[in-house]
Structure formats: structure tokens, C-alpha cells
Design a protein around this motif. Structure first.
Motif, short mmCIF file in Angstrom:
data_model
loop_
_atom_site.label_atom_id
_atom_site.label_comp_id
_atom_site.label_asym_id
_atom_site.label_seq_id
_atom_site.Cartn_x
_atom_site.Cartn_y
_atom_site.Cartn_z
N MET A 144 22.29 -7.67 -21.32
CA MET A 144 21.38 -8.55 -22.20
C MET A 144 21.06 -9.71 -21.95
O MET A 144 19.47 -9.48 -22.25
N ASP B 179 17.64 -13.45 -30.16
CA ASP B 179 19.28 -13.25 -29.04
C ASP B 179 19.30 -14.77 -29.84
O ASP B 179 21.55 -14.76 -29.65
N GLY C 169 27.98 -13.45 -32.38
CA GLY C 169 28.94 -12.90 -32.29
C GLY C 169 29.90 -13.68 -31.52
O GLY C 169 31.58 -13.65 -32.59
N ALA D 71 32.28 -7.07 -25.32
CA ALA D 71 31.30 -6.76 -25.91
C ALA D 71 30.06 -8.73 -25.86
O ALA D 71 28.85 -8.45 -25.00
N GLY E 79 21.17 -0.99 -22.83
CA GLY E 79 21.94 -2.59 -23.05
C GLY E 79 22.20 -2.01 -25.27
O GLY E 79 23.19 -2.53 -25.60
N MET F 180 21.08 -7.65 -33.78
CA MET F 180 20.68 -6.39 -32.71
C MET F 180 19.88 -5.35 -33.56
O MET F 180 19.07 -4.83 -33.15
N SER G 17 25.69 -1.92 -26.92
CA SER G 17 26.22 -3.13 -27.66
C SER G 17 26.42 -2.37 -30.03
O SER G 17 27.96 -2.47 -29.76
N GLY H 5 26.85 -8.91 -23.09
CA GLY H 5 25.71 -9.62 -24.04
C GLY H 5 25.19 -10.88 -23.13
O GLY H 5 24.23 -11.12 -23.56
#
Length: 209
Positions: free
Chosen positions: A136, A86, A94, A128, A170, A56, A174, A132
Motif C-alpha cells: 500500500m 495514510d 493501525g 495487515a 489493496g 481507510m 485491507s 500496508g
């Protein structure tokens, strides 16, 4: 079914399985993690959290850099590396932190449904990851990427500028999730969830049924 709906449903199913499977396995095992095992799982959890936050931070830095660079190739490179962050940092970080957090809760005295802060942490992490994987993902992988096919320079393209603005929003959302999760992980607020006492009937003479 649209691609976005498919991704949303697929991610939701994956997260539900990552909740159900550890809980099911935990119920099959009566023993809890010993101290050494708990420490290694905790290290793994922190490792994935660091990967996620690092991704991030990298995404934020690269997105901000597009405000100061003007060459088309440099802007494209910034968004290309955002995509890499990402795929290889944010997504595995994540998912990994989500699973290891649930496993630690299930296999220690904390439990998944015993404390309000754990339930809140689980719910916010769930939201979250869904955020994403839907919004996102679109702003990072689809909208920004497709814009560079256009012959218009990105800084003169209102579609790109709108997409970049939504990406910043975004990122802010986040980080608000991350800050909330860090705070409740440290403070552990709201206490323990009270167990509902099941009423029981008494026979004449005071004996339980």
C-alpha cells in the motif's frame, strides 16, 4: 539493501517489539488492570480502530473519486489527501490499535496465547500492517506520486491507471482484514487453547518426584 526491504524489516522489528515489550512488562506486574483502567485502555483501543477505519474510508472515497474527475489538478489533490490519510490516520491508527490490543490482552484475564481468536486477531493485524507498510505504501506514496511528474495526463498514462487499479485491490484486501477482525472480535470463536499437561514420574509408593 533496497528501500522496500528496509521498510519491511523495520516495520517487522517495530511490531515484534510492540509484542515483546508489553508481554515482558506484563510478566513483571502480578496485578491486572482494574475495571476503570481497563475501560480507559479499551476506549483508547476503540479510538485508534476508529481512526484507522476512518482513514481507510477516506482513502476509498478519494480513490473512487478519481474515476469521475478529469482535471489533472483534482486528481493530484485526491492522491495528495490519500497520502495525508495514510500518514496521519491509517498508520497511527493501525500501530495504536495493535499496541493497545496487546496491552489489554496482557494486562487482563484474556492473555495473548490463551484463546484462538486472540492469536488469530494478533496474526491478521500483524499481516495487515506489514501489507500496508509495503504494497500500500508503494501504491500510495511512490508510484502514484511519481506519475504526476510526467507530462502525460494521468488518465492517458497506463502506468497511473495500473497503479490506481492496484490501489483499489489493496483497499479491498485491507477491508477484508478489517471485516475479519471485527467479526472475530464480536464472535470470539474457536474457544480456549488447551494447556499441555506436563507428564510427571511417580516413585515407588506413588510419590511425585
Amino acid at each position: 539493501m533496497s528501500k522496500d526491504a528496509g521498510v519491511f524489516l523495520g516495520t517487522t522489528l517495530l511490531l515484534v517489539l510492540l509484542i515483546i515489550i508489553p508481554i515482558w512488562i506484563g510478566k513483571k506486574k502480578s496485578n491486572k488492570l482494574n475495571m476503570n483502567q481497563k475501560n480507559w485502555w479499551l476506549i483508547s483501543h476503540i479510538f485508534f480502530v476508529v481512526i484507522f477505519i476512518g482513514g481507510m474510508l477516506g482513502t476509498t472515497l478519494l480513490a473512487m473519486s478519481t474515476n469521475f474527475i478529469t482535471k489533472r489538478e483534482h486528481i493530484y489533490a485526491a492522491h495528495l489527501f490519500i497520502e495525508f490519510f495514510d500518514w496521519f490516520l491509517i498508520i497511527p491508527g493501525g500501530i495504536g490499535s495493535f499496541f493497545t490490543g496487546i496491552w489489554l490482552a496482557v494486562r487482563t484475564h484474556w492473555g495473548v496465547t490463551k484463546y484462538y481468536w486472540i492469536m488469530a486477531k494478533l496474526g491478521v493485524t500483524f499481516i495487515a500492517i506489514l501489507f500496508g507498510s509495503t504494497y500500500m505504501r508503494i501504491w500510495i506514496h511512490e508510484t502514484a506520486g511519481d506519475i504526476f511528474v510526467n507530462t502525460i495526463h494521468p488518465l492517458n498514462n497506463p502506468l497511473y491507471l495500473n497503479s490506481r487499479g492496484m490501489l483499489f485491490i489493496g483497499i479491498a484486501i485491507s477491508f477484508s482484514f478489517i471485516i475479519f477482525l471485527v467479526i472475530i472480535s464480536y464472535l470470539k470463536p474457536w474457544g480456549k487453547i488447551k494447556e499441555v499437561q506436563k507428564p510427571f514420574l511417580k516413585q515407588e509408593g506413588g510419590e511425585k518426584r
